[in-house]
Motif scaffolding. Structure first.
Motif, short mmCIF file in Angstrom:
data_model
loop_
_atom_site.label_atom_id
_atom_site.label_comp_id
_atom_site.label_asym_id
_atom_site.label_seq_id
_atom_site.Cartn_x
_atom_site.Cartn_y
_atom_site.Cartn_z
N PRO A 26 0.82 -1.21 0.00
CA PRO A 26 0.00 0.00 0.00
C PRO A 26 0.86 1.27 0.00
CG PRO A 26 0.14 -0.86 2.22
CD PRO A 26 0.88 -1.83 1.34
N TRP A 27 0.37 2.32 -0.68
CA TRP A 27 1.10 3.58 -0.73
C TRP A 27 0.12 4.73 -0.94
CZ3 TRP A 27 0.53 6.50 -5.17
CH2 TRP A 27 0.05 5.83 -6.30
N CYS A 28 0.55 5.93 -0.57
CA CYS A 28 -0.26 7.13 -0.77
C CYS A 28 0.66 8.33 -0.85
CB CYS A 28 -1.27 7.33 0.37
SG CYS A 28 -2.36 8.76 0.15
N TYR A 29 0.47 9.14 -1.89
CA TYR A 29 1.30 10.34 -2.11
C TYR A 29 0.39 11.56 -2.14
CZ TYR A 29 4.05 13.80 -4.70
OH TYR A 29 4.68 14.95 -5.10
N GLN A 30 0.73 12.57 -1.34
CA GLN A 30 -0.05 13.80 -1.25
C GLN A 30 0.56 14.87 -2.15
OE1 GLN A 30 -2.89 14.69 0.83
NE2 GLN A 30 -2.90 16.53 -0.44
N SER A 31 -0.25 15.44 -3.04
CA SER A 31 0.20 16.54 -3.89
C SER A 31 -0.50 17.82 -3.43
CB SER A 31 -0.14 16.27 -5.36
OG SER A 31 0.35 17.31 -6.19
N PRO A 32 0.23 18.84 -3.02
CA PRO A 32 -0.40 20.07 -2.52
C PRO A 32 -0.99 20.89 -3.66
CG PRO A 32 1.98 20.33 -2.60
CD PRO A 32 1.70 18.91 -2.97
N ARG A 33 -1.68 21.97 -3.31
CA ARG A 33 -2.21 22.87 -4.33
C ARG A 33 -1.08 23.38 -5.22
NH1 ARG A 33 -6.83 24.94 -5.21
NH2 ARG A 33 -5.80 26.73 -6.20
N ALA A 34 -1.37 23.51 -6.51
CA ALA A 34 -0.33 23.89 -7.46
C ALA A 34 0.24 25.27 -7.15
CB ALA A 34 -0.88 23.85 -8.88
N ASP A 35 -0.60 26.21 -6.69
CA ASP A 35 -0.09 27.56 -6.46
C ASP A 35 0.90 27.61 -5.29
OD1 ASP A 35 -1.91 27.16 -4.43
OD2 ASP A 35 -3.21 28.84 -4.96
N THR A 36 0.84 26.63 -4.39
CA THR A 36 1.78 26.63 -3.26
C THR A 36 3.15 26.11 -3.66
OG1 THR A 36 1.15 24.41 -2.50
CG2 THR A 36 -0.15 26.26 -1.67
N VAL A 37 3.22 25.33 -4.73
CA VAL A 37 4.51 24.78 -5.16
C VAL A 37 5.04 25.45 -6.42
CG1 VAL A 37 4.06 22.55 -4.10
CG2 VAL A 37 3.41 22.92 -6.48
N ALA A 38 4.26 26.37 -6.98
CA ALA A 38 4.69 27.04 -8.22
C ALA A 38 6.06 27.68 -8.10
CB ALA A 38 3.65 28.06 -8.66
N PRO A 39 6.37 28.39 -6.99
CA PRO A 39 7.70 29.00 -6.90
C PRO A 39 8.84 27.98 -6.92
CG PRO A 39 6.20 29.99 -5.30
CD PRO A 39 5.51 28.78 -5.85
N LEU A 40 8.58 26.76 -6.43
CA LEU A 40 9.60 25.72 -6.45
C LEU A 40 9.74 25.10 -7.84
CD1 LEU A 40 8.75 23.88 -3.11
CD2 LEU A 40 10.65 25.44 -3.51
N LEU A 41 8.61 24.97 -8.53
CA LEU A 41 8.63 24.32 -9.83
C LEU A 41 9.14 25.26 -10.92
CD1 LEU A 41 5.19 22.48 -9.67
CD2 LEU A 41 7.45 21.44 -9.51
N GLU A 42 8.60 26.46 -10.97
CA GLU A 42 8.95 27.40 -12.03
C GLU A 42 8.88 28.82 -11.47
OE1 GLU A 42 10.57 27.99 -15.58
OE2 GLU A 42 9.80 26.01 -15.01
N PRO A 43 10.00 29.34 -10.91
CA PRO A 43 9.99 30.68 -10.32
C PRO A 43 9.49 31.73 -11.32
CG PRO A 43 12.03 29.54 -9.79
CD PRO A 43 11.31 28.67 -10.80
N GLY A 44 8.58 32.56 -10.86
CA GLY A 44 8.04 33.62 -11.71
C GLY A 44 6.83 33.22 -12.51
N ALA A 45 6.45 31.94 -12.48
CA ALA A 45 5.29 31.48 -13.25
C ALA A 45 4.01 32.05 -12.66
CB ALA A 45 5.24 29.96 -13.27
N GLU A 46 3.10 32.49 -13.52
CA GLU A 46 1.82 33.01 -13.06
C GLU A 46 0.85 31.87 -12.72
OE1 GLU A 46 1.74 37.19 -15.61
OE2 GLU A 46 0.29 35.63 -16.03
N ARG A 47 0.97 30.77 -13.42
CA ARG A 47 0.05 29.65 -13.21
C ARG A 47 0.77 28.34 -13.50
NH1 ARG A 47 -5.63 29.03 -13.94
NH2 ARG A 47 -6.16 26.89 -13.38
#
Length: 325
Positions: A26-47
């Protein structure tokens, strides 16, 4: 060129596949709201829009307030509104603890592997960063979760195989693997939209529904093909093979605005794109998007973006320099 292709051509998209995962039940992975991780994924991205592709096995996706959705190999899921969600081997499991997101994102793609040793599931997680107005335009009317099976199309099967190959390349010392994955993530996202359009049933609304509509679709294609043309509702209706009243009503129902309001929005998006991607003078940009005078163009741009085009251009360029630094 169709409206979807034209829209994606002129607006900057930045994508990446950032997690390559192998879980065992068994496994479970939590993905947070996209706007909370946007700065980590693509700094400066609007969406930022998150998506997952299941490449082996099966799992479930859970969204708050909705029943769990079972996913199988070949399924791709997109979260147009950026909702937090859980990916799990069976509904109701608590997410795994530990594993800071910034550490997970330190490498692209980051290999994740954990679980209870049962049935395996492989998936890749990716994102697409885009202009907020593009997201509002293309993704309007979509449900919180969009699911398609890419194995149902030749392009999707090729993409899935290409993603697996690029993931293997990204772990090798040869350069360029991350760049290939970035391009594949963009193509995968577009293929999901195309498949979703083909699978749409009656009663759906939004821009993608409009593109596929027999009345609104030809009108959108004409507006995107010739945005600088001095369109009238009557001429646009003739192009779409419809009456003015039917076109206006159908356009409002699906797209959420009148054809002329939409034309203004599209012209302003084109203008914003030219302002940040070129050194063209305002008079030239105004003419390119259908305005005869700088004054009329500046007035329309201010209404849409809240600032005159020259000031807006300076602010965007300054922000881009800060992000790059």
């Amino acid at each position: 060129m169709d409206a979807l292709s034209e829209t994606l051509r002129v607006v900057r998209l930045v994508g990446a596949i950032f997690i390559n995962a192998r879980f065992t039940a068994p496994w479970c992975y939590q993905s947070p709201r996209a706007d909370t991780v946007a700065p980590l994924l693509e700094p400066g991205a609007e969406r930022v829009v998150i998506f997952h592709l299941i490449t082996e096995g099966e799992c479930h996706v859970e969204l708050a307030g909705q029943p769990p959705v079972r996913l199988v190999a070949g399924d791709a899921v997109v979260f147009p509104q950026g909702d937090a969600h859980r990916m799990c081997s069976q509904p109701g499991l608590p997410p795994a603890s530990g594993g800071r997101l910034d550490a997970v994102l330190a490498r692209r793609p980051r290999q994740l592997s954990y679980g209870g040793g049962g049935a395996p599931t492989r998936l890749v997680c990716g994102y697409l960063a885009c202009d907020a107005r593009l997201a509002g335009l293309v993704l309007a009317g979509l449900p919180a979760l969009v699911r398609v099976n890419v194995r149902g199309s030749n392009a999707g099967a090729w993409l899935e195989a290409s993603v697996r190959y690029a993931l293997a390349e990204a772990r090798s010392p040869r350069p360029g693997g991350a760049g290939v994955l970035a391009k594949l993530s963009e193509v995968l996202f577009i293929e999901v939209l195309r498949l979703y359009m083909n699978e749409q049933g009656e009663g759906r609304t939004g821009w993608l529904a409009g593109v596929g509509d027999r009345v609104v679709g030809p009108a959108l294609k004409a507006l995107h093909k010739s945005p600088a043309h001095a369109w009238t509702l009557e001429e646009l209706a003739r192009t779409a093979g419809s009456s003015r009243s039917v076109l206006a009503e159908r356009f409002q129902q699906l797209v959420g605005s009148s054809p002329m309001q939409y034309l203004t929005q599209w012209r302003m998006l084109l203008a914003a794109n030219l302002l940040v991607r070129s050194n063209a003078p305002l008079a030239s940009i105004a003419e390119d998007v259908g305005y005869q005078t700088d004054t009329a163009f500046s007035r329309a741009f201010r209404r849409e973006y809240g600032a005159p085009p020259a000031a807006w251009r300076r602010s965007r360029l300054a922000r881009a320099e800060v992000v790059a630094a």
